[in-house]
Design a protein around this motif. Structure first.
Motif, mmCIF file in Angstrom:
data_model
loop_
_atom_site.group_PDB
_atom_site.id
_atom_site.type_symbol
_atom_site.label_atom_id
_atom_site.label_comp_id
_atom_site.label_asym_id
_atom_site.label_seq_id
_atom_site.Cartn_x
_atom_site.Cartn_y
_atom_site.Cartn_z
ATOM 1 N N PRO A 91 5.292 40.053 21.479
ATOM 2 C CA PRO A 91 4.877 41.672 21.018
ATOM 3 C C PRO A 91 6.201 41.790 19.265
ATOM 4 C CG PRO A 91 4.121 41.732 23.043
ATOM 5 C CD PRO A 91 4.822 40.580 23.400
ATOM 6 N N GLU A 92 7.551 41.066 20.509
ATOM 7 C CA GLU A 92 9.129 41.940 19.293
ATOM 8 C C GLU A 92 9.085 40.468 18.715
ATOM 9 O OE1 GLU A 92 8.506 41.769 22.962
ATOM 10 O OE2 GLU A 92 7.744 43.738 23.182
ATOM 11 N N GLN A 93 8.142 39.856 18.494
ATOM 12 C CA GLN A 93 7.998 38.147 17.331
ATOM 13 C C GLN A 93 9.330 36.959 18.331
ATOM 14 O OE1 GLN A 93 5.851 37.952 15.289
ATOM 15 N NE2 GLN A 93 4.785 40.014 16.247
ATOM 16 N N LYS A 94 9.546 37.601 19.769
ATOM 17 C CA LYS A 94 10.168 36.106 20.323
ATOM 18 C C LYS A 94 9.781 35.313 20.864
ATOM 19 C CE LYS A 94 14.547 35.344 23.075
ATOM 20 N NZ LYS A 94 14.845 35.788 23.466
ATOM 21 N N VAL A 95 9.997 34.130 19.956
ATOM 22 C CA VAL A 95 9.280 32.361 19.903
ATOM 23 C C VAL A 95 9.603 32.092 21.736
ATOM 24 C CG1 VAL A 95 8.623 30.599 19.116
ATOM 25 C CG2 VAL A 95 8.698 33.007 17.764
ATOM 26 N N TYR A 96 8.636 31.498 22.438
ATOM 27 C CA TYR A 96 9.132 30.437 23.400
ATOM 28 C C TYR A 96 7.936 29.231 23.069
ATOM 29 C CZ TYR A 96 10.757 34.957 25.350
ATOM 30 O OH TYR A 96 11.411 36.582 25.515
ATOM 31 N N TYR A 97 8.715 28.201 24.003
ATOM 32 C CA TYR A 97 7.311 26.425 23.294
ATOM 33 C C TYR A 97 7.396 26.324 24.792
ATOM 34 C CZ TYR A 97 8.580 26.529 18.111
ATOM 35 O OH TYR A 97 8.662 27.171 17.054
ATOM 36 N N VAL A 98 6.203 26.375 25.477
ATOM 37 C CA VAL A 98 6.168 25.701 26.948
ATOM 38 C C VAL A 98 5.537 24.434 26.506
ATOM 39 C CG1 VAL A 98 4.490 26.360 28.608
ATOM 40 C CG2 VAL A 98 6.124 28.165 27.478
ATOM 41 N N ALA A 99 5.838 23.870 27.738
ATOM 42 C CA ALA A 99 4.678 22.720 27.499
ATOM 43 C C ALA A 99 4.420 22.039 29.228
ATOM 44 C CB ALA A 99 6.147 20.749 27.523
ATOM 45 N N ALA A 100 3.325 22.162 29.226
ATOM 46 C CA ALA A 100 2.437 21.895 30.215
ATOM 47 C C ALA A 100 2.052 20.623 30.707
ATOM 48 C CB ALA A 100 1.660 23.128 30.686
ATOM 49 N N ALA A 101 1.976 20.349 31.771
ATOM 50 C CA ALA A 101 1.256 19.186 32.880
ATOM 51 C C ALA A 101 0.344 18.936 33.513
ATOM 52 C CB ALA A 101 2.356 18.238 33.228
ATOM 53 N N PHE A 102 -1.119 19.020 33.616
ATOM 54 C CA PHE A 102 -1.424 19.295 34.236
ATOM 55 C C PHE A 102 -2.564 17.937 34.105
ATOM 56 C CE2 PHE A 102 -2.190 23.495 32.475
ATOM 57 C CZ PHE A 102 -1.320 23.867 33.303
ATOM 58 N N PRO A 103 -3.536 17.282 35.320
ATOM 59 C CA PRO A 103 -3.987 15.740 35.717
ATOM 60 C C PRO A 103 -5.110 15.788 34.107
ATOM 61 C CG PRO A 103 -3.571 16.699 37.828
ATOM 62 C CD PRO A 103 -3.039 18.014 36.515
ATOM 63 N N SER A 104 -5.933 15.505 33.969
ATOM 64 C CA SER A 104 -6.315 15.116 33.344
ATOM 65 C C SER A 104 -8.200 15.932 33.329
ATOM 66 C CB SER A 104 -7.092 13.374 32.223
ATOM 67 O OG SER A 104 -6.351 12.983 31.960
ATOM 68 N N ALA A 105 -8.373 17.179 32.427
ATOM 69 C CA ALA A 105 -9.299 17.516 32.894
ATOM 70 C C ALA A 105 -9.093 18.918 34.039
ATOM 71 C CB ALA A 105 -10.860 16.725 33.415
ATOM 72 N N CYS A 106 -7.638 19.049 33.864
ATOM 73 C CA CYS A 106 -6.652 20.261 34.319
ATOM 74 C C CYS A 106 -6.491 21.616 33.784
ATOM 75 C CB CYS A 106 -6.358 20.364 35.760
ATOM 76 S SG CYS A 106 -7.411 18.950 37.139
ATOM 77 N N GLY A 107 -6.844 21.490 32.629
ATOM 78 C CA GLY A 107 -6.763 22.669 31.731
ATOM 79 C C GLY A 107 -5.839 22.579 31.164
ATOM 80 N N LYS A 108 -5.573 21.533 30.054
ATOM 81 C CA LYS A 108 -4.523 21.694 29.520
ATOM 82 C C LYS A 108 -4.569 21.749 27.634
ATOM 83 C CE LYS A 108 -3.516 17.109 29.418
ATOM 84 N NZ LYS A 108 -4.478 16.782 30.714
ATOM 85 N N THR A 109 -6.282 21.136 27.395
ATOM 86 C CA THR A 109 -6.475 21.656 25.832
ATOM 87 C C THR A 109 -6.518 23.367 26.321
ATOM 88 O OG1 THR A 109 -7.715 20.077 25.844
ATOM 89 C CG2 THR A 109 -8.583 21.333 24.676
#
Ligand code: GDP
Ligand code: PGA
Ligand code: MN
Ligand code: MN
Length: 607
Positions: free
Chosen positions: A260-278
């Protein structure tokens, strides 16, 4: 000189000698009726999709602009891990997690399969680039394929065509290297023989030659088996390039979180296929004032920037997303992306009025054509769509696409999430103590198998960094590469590593955590930990929030469920240890000592 003139082989829109000689060599081996150099234009897309409609591979959708339905052969529906090979010169370099065959032997076997395999078909030459075209060193590839469906899919998933060919020479006019990726469905046509809608072969090989950076695929037309820029290039080959050059090629989404304070964070996430990445990549936060933008949903290439931070680039240009379960409630941004058209849908159901439907999309219509091309009604015993059915859609259409998605510099990552699908044991979120402990979390990641790969579904297996089927070399060396990566940077600049599980279940088998947009609450806690403003409990497995530490305002869920999702059950963890030990034993002497030590620390803490 060509022994037999193959129409089109000499119509090359390039003077790149290495490419020209490879194309000629493949054409002479596979003997297609003609060779077509793919230009990537919209006219070409129309020509190809028209042709695929004629041959019955595609059905045009009346309800979505420029979009098509495809149903594959029922035996060609997922990646085939048991037919995937890492053909390094030395078997030891493939390690215990890959199938290995000697490269000379594999090439001899596959050369005989390829001989004449494109008879009666068109051979397409697709120049493509993984990652931004404006990169200082564009990551080039060429896929040769006898499948027009693959060409149209590659147009969505990659930067490809004539514009890419210009990058095949550097500023001095020297030829650049590219990854040659050869694909055939393995179904030659005899003169006069009628083609089937989904040609493929019972014999399948997905082979990688890491030393020479080559890919040879045969027999399948589906997804990661056939769109060779994706798993084969951007993970298996790229992970070996990354090992040699000091960067990481990972099975990770990339998202931009704005506070809400317009601070930007980039997150990378590794989940196996068909476990919620998209889904996580396109999340619509339920907490007020927070925003998510998307940069990638499957693959991240991460390199250190000049400022010592780790920067991620998504090599792809499209989403190849799991269809079932996707709707306006779970993933509205995926729905909006596909509504804009220009998409391919494979193995979902077709409605009578020319639209697509799948399980999870609300009330089913009274009649559908199932992915098996059979009549389907809500009374049918089988699902209308295959569990690994997919939408293939251009990223550029995503309404929450981050403007910097095509920046070759990438985005600086603040947090890395590892996660899997576990009914028990693994809490909703755990923060690692440091990079090494985070590497241990990734190295011991486990998940129940899904329909994304052929084989039994629901079996718990170790899936290190969600990369089990994608590491192009020895898993022990890969872990060492992760540890070394952490040592190359100032610890304060490294992303913080977390372990998440959206899939823990209660005794009644229900998911304890509502997931999807509510995952924003977990993201919020993670960035508050980075800022040092959120509390956590120190547990034997790392830092875990209590229900009070999470922002649960307005959450429609039972408090006991959230507490159960966050629980660190020491007994369950003690039962986990022998499984981790067994996994580490399969890795052998290449397992980094530091990871063994992490396991000892875990055992001590569990008492
Ligand atoms: P990917 O293959 O890793 O990109 O996974 P997807 O995002 O496509 O999701 C795979 C499946 O998991 C779909 O059926 C989703 O509906 C489901 N899924 C995704 N995120 C969540 C979540 O947060 N909670 C639950 N329960 N299911 C989820
Ligand atoms: P997914 O991608 O990770 O989105 O399922 C395809 C795959 O990994 O097979
Ligand atoms: Mn994937
Ligand atoms: Mn996905």
């Amino acid at each position: 000189m060509t022994a037999v003139a193959i129409p089109g082989v000499d119509n090359a829109p390039t003077t790149h000698q290495q490419l020209l000689s490879w194309v000629r060599e493949v054409a002479e081996l596979t003997t297609p009726d003609e060779v077509v150099w793919v230009d990537g234009s919209d006219e070409e897309w129309t020509r190809l999709t028209d042709r695929l409609v004629e041959t019955g591979t595609l059905t045009r959708l009346a309800k979505k602009p420029n979009s098509f339905w495809a149903a594959s052969d029922p035996d060609d529906v997922a990646r085939v891990e048991e037919r995937t090979f890492i053909c390094s010169v030395d078997a030891a370099d493939a390690g215990p997690t890959n199938n290995w065959v000697d490269p000379a032997e594999m090439k001899a076997t596959m050369t005989e399969l390829y001989r004449g395999c494109m008879r009666g078909r068109t051979m397409y030459v697709i120049p493509f680039c993984m990652g931004p075209l404006s990169a200082e060193k564009p990551m080039l590839g060429v896929e040769i394929t006898d499948s027009a469906y693959v060409v149209t899919s590659m147009k969505i998933m990659t930067r490809m065509g004539t514009g890419v060919l210009e990058k095949f020479f550097d500023a001095e006019g020297n030829e650049r290297d590219f990854v040659p990726a050869l694909h055939s469905v393995g179904a030659p046509l005899e003169p006069g023989e009628q083609d089937v809608p989904w040609p493929c072969s019972d014999t399948k090989y997905i082979s990688h030659f890491p030393e020479t950076r080559e890919i040879w695929s045969y027999g399948s037309g589906y997804g990661g088996n056939a769109l060779l820029g994706k798993k084969c290039y951007s993970l298996r080959i790229a992970s070996t390039i990354g090992r040699d050059e000091g960067w990481l090629a990972e099975h990770m989404l990339i998202l931009k979180l704005i506070s809400p304070e317009q601070k930007v964070y980039y997150v990378a996430a590794a989940f196996p296929s068909a476990c919620g990445k998209t889904n996580l990549a396109m999340l619509e936060p339920t907490i007020p004032g927070w925003k998510v933008e998307t940069l990638g949903d499957d693959i991240a290439w991460m390199r250190f920037g000049e400022d010592g931070r780790l920067y991620a680039v998504n090599p792809e240009a499209g989403f190849f997303g799991v269809a079932p379960g996707t709707d306006y409630h779970t993933n509205p941004n995926a729905m909006r992306t596909i509504e804009r058209g220009n998409s391919l849908f494979t193995n979902v159901a077709l409605t009578d009025d020319g639209d697509i439907w799948w399980e999870g999309m609300g009330e089913p219509p009274a009649h559908l054509t199932s992915w098996k091309k059979r009549d389907w009604t809500p009374d049918s015993d089988e699902p209308s769509s295959h569990p690994n059915s997919r939408y293939c859609t251009p990223m550029a259409q995503c309404p929450i696409l981050a403007p910097e998605w095509d920046d070759p510099k990438g985005v600086p990552i603040s947090a890395i999430f590892f996660g899997g699908r576990r009914a028990t044991t693994i809490p909703l979120i755990t923060e690692s103590r440091d990079w090494q402990h985070g590497t241990f979390m990734g190295a011991t990641l486990s998940s129940e198998t899904t329909a994304a790969a052929k084989g039994k579904v629901g079996v718990v297996r170790r899936d290190p960094m969600a990369m089990l089927p994608f590491i192009g070399y020895h898993v022990g060396d890969y872990f060492q590469h992760w540890i070394d990566t952490g040592k190359r940077a100032d610890a304060t600049k490294l992303p913080k590593i977390f372990y998440v599980n959206w899939f823990r279940r209660g005794e009644d088998k229900r998911f304890l955590w509502p997931g999807f947009g509510e995952n924003s609450r977990v993201l919020k806690w993670a960035v508050e930990r980075i800022e040092g403003t959120a509390a956590a409990q120190e547990t034997p497995i790392g830092y875990v929030p209590t229900a009070d530490d999470l922002d649960l305002a307005e959450l429609d869920a039972a408090r006991e469920d959230i507490e159960a999702a966050l629980e660190v059950d020491v007994e369950e963890w003690r039962a986990e240890v022998p499984m981790i030990e067994e996994w580490f034993d399969t890795i052998g002497e290449k397992l980094p000592t530091l990871l063994r030590e992490e396991l000892e620390v875990l055992k001590q803490r569990l008492g």
